[in-house]
Design a protein around this motif. Structure first.
Motif, PDB file in Angstrom:
ATOM      1  N   THR A  42       0.841  -1.202   0.000  1.00 55.99           N
ATOM      2  CA  THR A  42       0.000   0.000   0.000  1.00 55.99           C
ATOM      3  C   THR A  42       0.874   1.249   0.000  1.00 55.99           C
ATOM      4  O   THR A  42       1.779   1.349   0.819  1.00 55.99           O
ATOM      5  N   GLN A  92      -8.841   2.395 -10.045  1.00 51.47           N
ATOM      6  CA  GLN A  92      -8.883   1.538  -8.863  1.00 51.47           C
ATOM      7  C   GLN A  92     -10.294   1.549  -8.255  1.00 51.47           C
ATOM      8  O   GLN A  92     -10.794   0.507  -7.852  1.00 51.47           O
ATOM      9  N   TYR A  93     -10.925   2.701  -8.187  1.00 50.77           N
ATOM     10  CA  TYR A  93     -12.313   2.787  -7.731  1.00 50.77           C
ATOM     11  C   TYR A  93     -13.182   3.129  -8.939  1.00 50.77           C
ATOM     12  O   TYR A  93     -13.124   4.245  -9.440  1.00 50.77           O
ATOM     13  N   GLU A 171      -6.005  -2.733 -10.132  1.00 48.57           N
ATOM     14  CA  GLU A 171      -6.733  -3.690  -9.280  1.00 48.57           C
ATOM     15  C   GLU A 171      -8.122  -4.033  -9.855  1.00 48.57           C
ATOM     16  O   GLU A 171      -9.141  -3.813  -9.206  1.00 48.57           O
ATOM     17  N   HIS A 204      -2.979  -7.026  -6.109  1.00 42.91           N
ATOM     18  CA  HIS A 204      -2.494  -7.534  -4.823  1.00 42.91           C
ATOM     19  C   HIS A 204      -2.590  -9.049  -4.795  1.00 42.91           C
ATOM     20  O   HIS A 204      -2.328  -9.668  -3.768  1.00 42.91           O
TER      21      HIS A 204
ATOM     22  N   PRO B  90     -14.527   3.386   0.433  1.00 49.32           N
ATOM     23  CA  PRO B  90     -14.237   4.291   1.553  1.00 49.32           C
ATOM     24  C   PRO B  90     -14.575   5.746   1.256  1.00 49.32           C
ATOM     25  O   PRO B  90     -14.871   6.502   2.178  1.00 49.32           O
ATOM     26  N   ARG B 140      -5.917  12.569  -0.680  1.00 50.41           N
ATOM     27  CA  ARG B 140      -4.517  12.424  -1.076  1.00 50.41           C
ATOM     28  C   ARG B 140      -3.935  11.070  -0.681  1.00 50.41           C
ATOM     29  O   ARG B 140      -2.735  10.867  -0.681  1.00 50.41           O
ATOM     30  N   SER B 142      -3.558   6.811  -1.006  1.00 52.32           N
ATOM     31  CA  SER B 142      -3.658   5.743  -1.997  1.00 52.32           C
ATOM     32  C   SER B 142      -4.899   4.915  -1.674  1.00 52.32           C
ATOM     33  O   SER B 142      -5.478   5.040  -0.591  1.00 52.32           O
ATOM     34  N   GLY B 143      -5.285   4.039  -2.615  1.00 52.07           N
ATOM     35  CA  GLY B 143      -6.502   3.246  -2.444  1.00 52.07           C
ATOM     36  C   GLY B 143      -6.505   2.424  -1.166  1.00 52.07           C
ATOM     37  O   GLY B 143      -7.492   2.387  -0.427  1.00 52.07           O
ATOM     38  N   GLY B 144      -5.397   1.767  -0.886  1.00 53.06           N
ATOM     39  CA  GLY B 144      -5.308   0.920   0.297  1.00 53.06           C
ATOM     40  C   GLY B 144      -5.243   1.754   1.577  1.00 53.06           C
ATOM     41  O   GLY B 144      -5.788   1.365   2.611  1.00 53.06           O
ATOM     42  N   GLN B 145      -4.579   2.911   1.500  1.00 51.45           N
ATOM     43  CA  GLN B 145      -4.512   3.791   2.680  1.00 51.45           C
ATOM     44  C   GLN B 145      -5.916   4.262   3.056  1.00 51.45           C
ATOM     45  O   GLN B 145      -6.264   4.358   4.235  1.00 51.45           O
ATOM     46  N   LYS B 146      -6.739   4.543   2.038  1.00 51.98           N
ATOM     47  CA  LYS B 146      -8.126   4.953   2.307  1.00 51.98           C
ATOM     48  C   LYS B 146      -8.858   3.859   3.068  1.00 51.98           C
ATOM     49  O   LYS B 146      -9.596   4.129   4.015  1.00 51.98           O
ATOM     50  N   GLN B 147      -8.672   2.623   2.642  1.00 54.50           N
ATOM     51  CA  GLN B 147      -9.360   1.521   3.331  1.00 54.50           C
ATOM     52  C   GLN B 147      -8.905   1.420   4.779  1.00 54.50           C
ATOM     53  O   GLN B 147      -9.704   1.156   5.678  1.00 54.50           O
ATOM     54  N   ARG B 148      -7.623   1.624   5.010  1.00 54.65           N
ATOM     55  CA  ARG B 148      -7.127   1.559   6.388  1.00 54.65           C
ATOM     56  C   ARG B 148      -7.774   2.621   7.260  1.00 54.65           C
ATOM     57  O   ARG B 148      -8.169   2.355   8.398  1.00 54.65           O
ATOM     58  N   MET B 170      -8.583  -3.923  -1.091  1.00 51.97           N
ATOM     59  CA  MET B 170      -7.489  -3.248  -1.798  1.00 51.97           C
ATOM     60  C   MET B 170      -6.198  -3.236  -0.993  1.00 51.97           C
ATOM     61  O   MET B 170      -5.335  -2.403  -1.230  1.00 51.97           O
ATOM     62  N   LEU B 171      -6.098  -4.124  -0.025  1.00 55.09           N
ATOM     63  CA  LEU B 171      -4.872  -4.136   0.779  1.00 55.09           C
ATOM     64  C   LEU B 171      -3.879  -5.156   0.241  1.00 55.09           C
ATOM     65  O   LEU B 171      -4.260  -6.187  -0.315  1.00 55.09           O
TER      66      LEU B 171
END
Ligand SMILES: Nc1ncnc2c1ncn2[C@@H]1O[C@H](COP(=O)(O)OP(=O)(O)OP(=O)(O)O)[C@@H](O)[C@H]1O
Ligand SMILES: Nc1ncnc2c1ncn2[C@@H]1O[C@H](COP(=O)(O)OP(=O)(O)OP(=O)(O)O)[C@@H](O)[C@H]1O
Ligand SMILES: [Mg+2]
Ligand SMILES: [Mg+2]
Lengths: 290, 279
Positions: A42, A92-93, A171, A204, B90, B140, B142-148, B170-171
């Protein structure tokens, strides 16, 4: 269309309090007609990297060439339409790329934007929606009245309808059900083989990266850490784990069995069939030594 | 076992022009269990999730959370307090100008005292490893950071029930493992009830119970070990099999005499090893 990055750096919010260097002096090559997967932790810069390929982002330093098209940090604004026609991008989204009133209009938008006639665009849209498995009963609904996985399918159809030579997938299988992910991946694999499309997929899922790609690029901290064949990249087990990545589940399984047998070696196998053969070989080998 | 959610004869359609997307749904959720919901795209999982915290009120049937009916406007805030939902996208969840504001926003809404908020904020960001981004604007990330961050926002509220709608899709592999482990710890230590909607069967096999949805209906309910024996049903509803089962089938096709008991990789490894020792 060969794709080349030469010393590309990207800094978000340059000279602001949010300044963030997301790509750091990246040089790499993606051959025309290849299937390349990009893996990485990530925030390692995968989306930032691929957004440079169709000009969604401009490099802060360095240059990118996509076929004859060149994007250089020192160049002034240029018309990106010819590039966008050849390079399709699935976000991605998926919500980020849907906007029309109905699904069919949404999928028609791309081709019409590049000068395709109404009737031809509709034909392509219907074909594409069929390819991604969205039943016709939905086509005249709003793209926002859909489930997450259905929206992703529409976003993919929108890119297919333009018939680009390069497709970037950020993704693409997140949110797809197991059958859908297999269908969509084999669809891209088939387009790649049949029409010689260049596919660049951020993922991923290590198994998908291993099975479908000619080249795997592992990103770490805004730089490619490894860029090679899947066999080569996934043999660096320790290194991958260190940067938050993993090996395909087939290899993970083999390594558990190898460990039982007191062996340290790394066996690369990506399909179930190859893995089953490796398991049988291993068991025979161990037996012969007792 | 103590019931915490009870759904009876629930049916729902988004509007008159749209077809029924949930049809005669019946099930209960037990306090402290980990329940996974699997099913094809459009089978109704997210819609069902929204019924469980009262975001959607079904046209037919009832949903009770801890004894409160979601259709009762008097107690809807009580239900929202009990049920934390991490949305599939998210972006639909962010309201704050910075990551920190965003996580704090929910807690403010719940009227938590400032000192508690500060403590939970840093704890939640630590759990999802986003401390360094406290001052960052959510768009600002990333996709995975948003999910976190979306997960942190809900964890900070310490709900009784957490619904995760593909919250880790997305992690990266390590991130996914860590987040699932974090939630599992809360589940074990604090009896957090977890409802996880997921397409990841390797995650689903670890749940206490599984619901399989198909076209707006629950077609199977039970322990993962039993459900994954119904290979044909799963194929029919667009699902796949967990890795260990696919691997076992591939080995069997090559005349390795395996039983059909293994569900986890480790079990298959053990079985292979025992088999080889007795050969
Ligand atoms: N806002 C809406 N208006 C009308 N129909 C909708 C709306 N949202 C979803 N639907 C429809 O309701 C059905 C169930 O959708 P839901 O989002 O619950 O599916 P899901 O199981 O979560 O799917 P996915 O795995 O793709 O997320 C689908 O057929 C979808 O098209
Ligand atoms: N618009 C932006 N402004 C500032 N920083 C950003 C912006 N977009 C991304 N970043 C930062 O740049 C870094 C790289 O982000 P990027 O989206 O490329 O990561 P990624 O590898 O795609 O991650 P993920 O797997 O989570 O999607 C991250 O640290 C992120 O926080
Ligand atoms: Mg990304
Ligand atoms: Mg959903």
């Amino acid at each position: 269309m060969d794709i080349t990055f030469e010393h590309v750096t990207h800094v978000y919010g340059q000279k602001t309090p949010f300044e963030k260097k997301a790509l750091n002096d990246v040089s790499l090559h993606i051959p025309s007609g290849s299937f390349t997967s990009i893996i990485g932790h990530t925030g390692s810069g995968k989306s930032t990297l691929v957004q440079h390929i169709n000009g969604l982002l401009k490099p802060s330093a360095g240059r990118i060439s996509v076929g004859d098209f060149v994007i250089d940090a020192n160049q002034k604004k240029q018309d990106l339409k010819p590039l966008r026609e050849k390079v399709g991008y699935v976000f991605q989204y998926p919500e980020h790329q849907l906007f029309e009133e109905t699904i069919i209009k949404d999928v028609c938008f791309g081709p019409m934007n590049f000068g395709v006639s109404d009737s031809e665009a509709t034909k392509r849209a219907e074909e594409s929606l069929q390819l991604v498995g969205l039943p016709a009963a939905y086509w005249h609904r709003s793209p926002f009245d859909l489930s997450g996985g259905q929206m992703r399918r529409v976003a993919i159809a929108g890119v297919l309808a333009v018939r680009p030579q390069v497709i970037i997938l950020d993704e693409p299988t997140a949110g797809l059900d197991p059958r859908g992910r297999e269908e969509i991946l084999s669809l891209f694999s088939d387009l790649h083989k049949r029409l010689n499309l260049t596919i660049i997929m951020v993922t991923h899922n290590m198994s998908d990266a291993a099975i479908y790609s000619d080249q795997v690029i592992a990103m770490d901290g805004g730089k490619p850490l490894l860029a090679d064949t899947p066999e080569e990249v996934f043999s660096h087990v320790e290194l991958l784990r260190k940067v938050g990545l993993d090996v395909p589940e087939t290899m993970e399984f083999l390594s558990k069995l190898l460990k039982k047998a007191g062996k340290q070696q790394v066996v690369t196998a990506f399909t179930l069939d190859d893995t089953a053969d490796a398991v049988i070989d291993l068991l025979n080998e161990v037996k012969d030594h007792v | 076992m103590e019931k915490i959610i009870e759904v009876r004869d629930l049916s729902y359609r988004y509007s008159e022009e749209h077809p029924l997307v949930l049809k005669e749904i019946n099930f209960t959720v037990n306090k402290g269990e980990w329940l996974s919901i699997v099913g094809h795209n459009g089978s109704g999982k997210s819609t069902l999730a929204k019924c469980l915290n009262g975001l959607i009120i079904p046209q037919k049937g009832t949903v009770e959370v801890n004894g409160y009916d979601t259709a009762d406007e008097q107690t809807i805030w009580e239900i929202r307090r009990l049920v934390g939902m991490v949305f599939q996208n998210p972006d639909n969840q962010f309201v704050g100008a910075t990551v920190q504001d965003d996580v704090a926003f929910g807690m403010e809404n719940h009227g938590l005292p400032r000192a508690v908020m500060v403590e939970r904020l840093s704890e939640a960001l630590r759990l999802v490893k986003m401390e360094a981004f406290a001052q960052t604007e959510p768009h600002r990330l990333s996709g995975g950071q948003k999910q976190r961050v979306a997960i942190a926002g809900i964890v900070a509220l310490q709900p009784l029930i957490i619904i995760m709608d593909e919250a880790t899709s997305m992690l990266d592999p390590e991130g996914r493992r860590e987040i699932i482990q974090t939630v599992r710890d809360l589940n074990k230590k604090h009896q957090l009830t977890v409802i996880s909607i997921t397409h990841d069967l390797e995650e689903a096999i670890h749940s206490d119970r599984l619901l399989v949805m198909n076209d707006g209906q629950i077609v199977r309910e039970g322990k993962p070990r039993d459900i994954f024996k119904s290979t044909d049903l799963l194929k029919k509803v667009g699902l796949d099999l967990p890795f260990a089962i696919k691997m076992r089938n591939a080995l069997r096709a090559k005349e390795v005499p395996l039983t059909d008991s293994a569900l986890f990789q480790e079990e298959l490894v053990d079985e292979l090893w025992t088999l080889h020792s007795s050969m």
